[in-house]
Design an enzyme around this catalytic site. Structure first.
Site, short mmCIF file in Angstrom:
data_model
loop_
_atom_site.label_atom_id
_atom_site.label_comp_id
_atom_site.label_asym_id
_atom_site.label_seq_id
_atom_site.Cartn_x
_atom_site.Cartn_y
_atom_site.Cartn_z
N LYS A 152 67.19 50.35 28.99
CA LYS A 152 67.84 49.56 30.04
C LYS A 152 68.71 50.45 30.93
O LYS A 152 68.71 50.32 32.16
CB LYS A 152 68.68 48.44 29.43
CG LYS A 152 69.35 47.55 30.48
CD LYS A 152 70.33 46.58 29.86
CE LYS A 152 69.64 45.44 29.19
NZ LYS A 152 70.59 44.37 28.78
N CYS B 15 74.22 29.29 28.91
CA CYS B 15 75.61 28.83 28.74
C CYS B 15 75.73 27.43 28.16
O CYS B 15 76.28 27.25 27.07
CB CYS B 15 76.34 28.90 30.08
SG CYS B 15 76.61 30.58 30.67
N ALA C 29 69.90 13.92 38.67
CA ALA C 29 69.11 13.54 37.51
C ALA C 29 67.89 14.45 37.38
O ALA C 29 67.35 14.94 38.37
CB ALA C 29 68.67 12.08 37.63
N LYS D 95 87.13 27.97 29.23
CA LYS D 95 85.72 28.29 29.42
C LYS D 95 84.83 27.26 28.73
O LYS D 95 83.91 26.70 29.33
CB LYS D 95 85.44 29.70 28.87
CG LYS D 95 83.97 30.05 28.74
CD LYS D 95 83.26 30.12 30.07
CE LYS D 95 81.82 30.57 29.89
NZ LYS D 95 81.10 30.66 31.15
N ARG E 156 65.81 31.04 28.85
CA ARG E 156 66.53 30.52 27.69
C ARG E 156 66.73 29.01 27.78
O ARG E 156 67.26 28.51 28.76
CB ARG E 156 67.87 31.24 27.54
CG ARG E 156 67.74 32.65 26.99
CD ARG E 156 69.05 33.41 27.00
NE ARG E 156 69.46 33.80 28.33
CZ ARG E 156 70.51 34.57 28.59
NH1 ARG E 156 71.26 35.01 27.59
NH2 ARG E 156 70.81 34.90 29.83
N PHE F 235 82.83 32.48 35.13
CA PHE F 235 82.34 31.17 35.54
C PHE F 235 81.20 31.34 36.54
O PHE F 235 81.15 30.69 37.58
CB PHE F 235 83.48 30.35 36.16
CG PHE F 235 84.63 30.11 35.22
CD1 PHE F 235 84.55 29.11 34.25
CD2 PHE F 235 85.77 30.89 35.28
CE1 PHE F 235 85.61 28.89 33.37
CE2 PHE F 235 86.83 30.68 34.41
CZ PHE F 235 86.75 29.68 33.45
N PHE G 71 76.75 18.18 40.03
CA PHE G 71 76.19 17.98 38.70
C PHE G 71 75.84 16.52 38.43
O PHE G 71 75.92 16.04 37.30
CB PHE G 71 77.14 18.52 37.62
CG PHE G 71 77.19 20.02 37.58
CD1 PHE G 71 76.41 20.73 36.69
CD2 PHE G 71 78.00 20.73 38.46
CE1 PHE G 71 76.43 22.11 36.67
CE2 PHE G 71 78.02 22.11 38.45
CZ PHE G 71 77.23 22.81 37.56
#
Length: 439
Positions: free
Chosen positions: A35, A260, A252, A204, A327, A152, A249
C-alpha cells in the site's frame, strides 16, 4: 506543524492529506508495504472524489510523505495521529489490538514531548488506556498528552467534510494540548467544540447511532406508507420542514451500510452492556436495518414464484454512491440470495466492481455499461443511487425482456416512470403498474 499519521485506511489517508493541504508537513505510516509503495506513486488505494489530486499536489510540494519505517515516521513529530482500524469483534465490541500496538510503537520510538491524537473510533475510556500504555512503556523521559479528536467524514464527500464540516470535536485533559490541536485545525475554518476526553469519545458513537436511528425510523415509516397508500417522500418532506427534525437522513431505502453505522451501532450496544444498560432502542435500529436490506427480495418474491433461470440486472454494488466501499452493502445479501436461487446475475457499478469481485459470488457477471446489464433481463434491482442511474432516461428499461424495475433507492420520480410502459416498484411509494405479470 510536523505531523505523523499512523494508518493509511480511509480515515488516516483523508486526515493526512487534508492536514498537508492546510500547510502541515505530514508523514503517513503503515505496515502494509504494498500500500505504501502504491501511495508513493501517487495512487490512492481508495476511491474518494478529489482525494488523489490533493494527495499528488501535496506530495509535489514536499508536504506529504509515506513510509513503513516507524523510526523515520516518528522522527521529531509535534503530533502523532492514530488512525488505524477498530474492526468488530464477534460480540459487536471494537477490536483495539491495532490501536494498542500503535501506542506501544509510540512508546518505543518517540523521542520528544508529543501530543497523541486519536482519530480511530474507540470505546469510551480508550484514550486514557492509550496514555497508560504509552507512559508505562516509554523508552525516553518525555511528556505525552493524549487527545480525542473523532472524525465525522462521510464516504464520497470526505474532502468536502474536512473543509466544510459542522464541527471539530476536541476532547482533552490538558488545556495546552487542546489549544495546540485547535491551532492545527484552525485553517479548516470549521467550528471547534472542546470537551473532556470521555465525552468526545461518546459524541462519535452517539452521533452515528442517532443518524442510523433516523434512517431506520423513516424506513419503518416507508413500510407503513406502502400498506396505507401514502408516499414516504411526501411524508419525509413534511416531517423535515420541522426544524426540530430536519430533512437529512430521511430518505427511505434498503438500509444503511458501510464502515461506520453498522459497526458503531453494535459497538455502542456493547458499550452500554458493559455498564449493565440494555440499549433497547438501538437494538431495534440494528434489527430494522437487517430486515430492510431484504426488502427488495420480498418485493421480488411478490412478482415471481421462482427466479430460477431469470436474468436479473443489478445496478449498484457499493453501499452508497461515490465510494468503492463494499462493507455491509445491501448487494452482498441480495446477490447471495439471487445466486443461491438460480438466477443469472449481471451487475454494474462504476467504481466498486473491482472490490465486489473479491466479496460476491463468482457466478456474477460484471459489465461496464448499464445498457449491457439491462439488455434481455427479466427484472432490474437498483441497489445504489449512483448519479448515472438517477440520470437515466426511463425508456432505457425497454431494453429488458419485460420491463420490471425494483428500485431500492427511489431514484426516479413516479410521474416520469408513468410515461413509459414500465412496471416500477420502489420503497414507501405507490407502485406503477402497467401490466399483470403471468408466470
Amino acid at each position: 506543524m510536523k505531523i505523523s499519521v499512523v494508518g493509511t485506511g480511509y480515515v488516516g489517508l483523508v486526515t493526512g492529506v487534508s492536514l498537508s493541504e492546510i500547510g502541515h508537513t505530514v508523514t503517513c505510516i503503515d505496515i502494509d508495504q504494498a500500500k505504501i509503495e502504491t501511495l508513493k506513486k501517487g495512487i490512492s488505494p481508495i476511491y474518494e472524489p478529489g482525494l488523489e489530486k490533493m494527495m499528488l499536489d501535496n506530495m509535489d510540494e514536499n508536504r506529504l510523505f509515506f513510509t513503513t519505517d516507524f523510526l523515520k515516521g516518528f522522527k521529531n513529530p509535534d503530533v502523532i495521529y492514530i488512525a488505524v482500524g477498530t474492526p468488530e469483534n464477534e460480540d459487536g465490541s471494537a477490536n483495539l489490538a491495532f490501536v494498542e500496538q500503535v501506542a506501544l510503537d509510540i512508546a518505543h520510538y518517540v523521542n520528544k514531548d508529543t501530543i497523541v491524537v486519536t482519530k480511530s473510533t474507540v470505546p469510551v475510556g480508550t484514550n486514557h488506556k492509550i496514555k497508560q500504555i504509552i507512559d508505562f512503556h516509554l523508552k525516553m523521559d518525555v511528556k505525552i498528552e493524549v487527545v480525542s479528536n473523532p472524525e465525522f467524514l462521510k464516504e464520497g464527500s470526505a474532502i468536502r467534510d474536512s473543509f466544510q464540516g459542522d464541527r471539530i470535536v476536541i476532547g482533552a485533559d490538558s488545556d495546552e494540548a487542546s489549544t495546540i490541536i485547535e491551532e492545527i485545525n484552525k485553517p479548516f475554518g470549521v467550528p471547534v467544540y472542546k470537551t473532556d476526553i470521555r465525552s468526545a469519545e461518546m459524541i462519535k458513537y452517539a452521533s452515528n447511532a442517532f443518524l442510523a436511528t433516523k434512517i431506520s425510523f423513516i424506513n419503518e415509516i416507508s413500510n407503513i406508507c406502502e400498506r396505507v397508500g401514502a408516499n414516504v417522500e411526501e411524508v419525509a418532506t413534511g416531517m423535515g420542514l420541522d426544524k426540530r427534525i430536519g430533512n437529512q437522513f430521511l430518505n427511505a431505502g434498503i438500509g444503511y451500510g458501510g464502515s461506520c453505522f453498522p459497526k458503531d451501532t453494535k459497538a455502542l450496544i456493547q458499550i452500554a452492556g458493559n455498564v449493565h444498560y440494555d440499549f433497547e432502542l438501538l437494538k431495534g435500529v440494528v434489527e430494522v436495518n437487517k430486515k430492510q436490506q431484504r426488502l427488495i427480495l420480498d418485493k421480488l418474491h411478490d412478482l415471481f414464484m421462482s427466479i430460477h433461470g431469470k436474468k436479473v440486472a443489478v445496478l449498484g454494488l457499493a453501499f452508497k454512491p461515490d465510494t468503492d466501499d463494499m462493507r455491509e452493502a445491501a448487494s452482498i445479501v441480495v446477490t447471495e440470495y439471487l445466486v443461491e436461487n438460480g438466477a443469472e446475475v449481471v451487475a454494474w457499478d462504476p467504481v466498486a466492481a473491482h472490490n465486489a469481485k473479491h466479496i460476491l459470488r463468482e457466478e456474477i457477471k460484471y459489465v461496464d455499461a448499464i445498457e449491457e446489464a439491462l439488455g434481455g433481463s427479466d427484472v432490474v434491482l437498483i441497489l445504489t443511487e449512483w448519479n448515472q442511474v438517477k440520470n437515466l432516461d426511463p425508456k432505457v428499461f425497454l431494453l429488458m425482456n419485460d420491463p420490471i424495475v425494483i428500485d431500492g433507492r427511489n431514484c426516479f420520480k413516479l410521474g416520469e416512470i408513468q410515461k413509459y410502459n414500465v412496471e416500477y416498484h420502489s420503497v414507501g411509494r405507490p407502485s406503477v403498474l402497467r401490466r399483470k405479470v403471468f408466470l
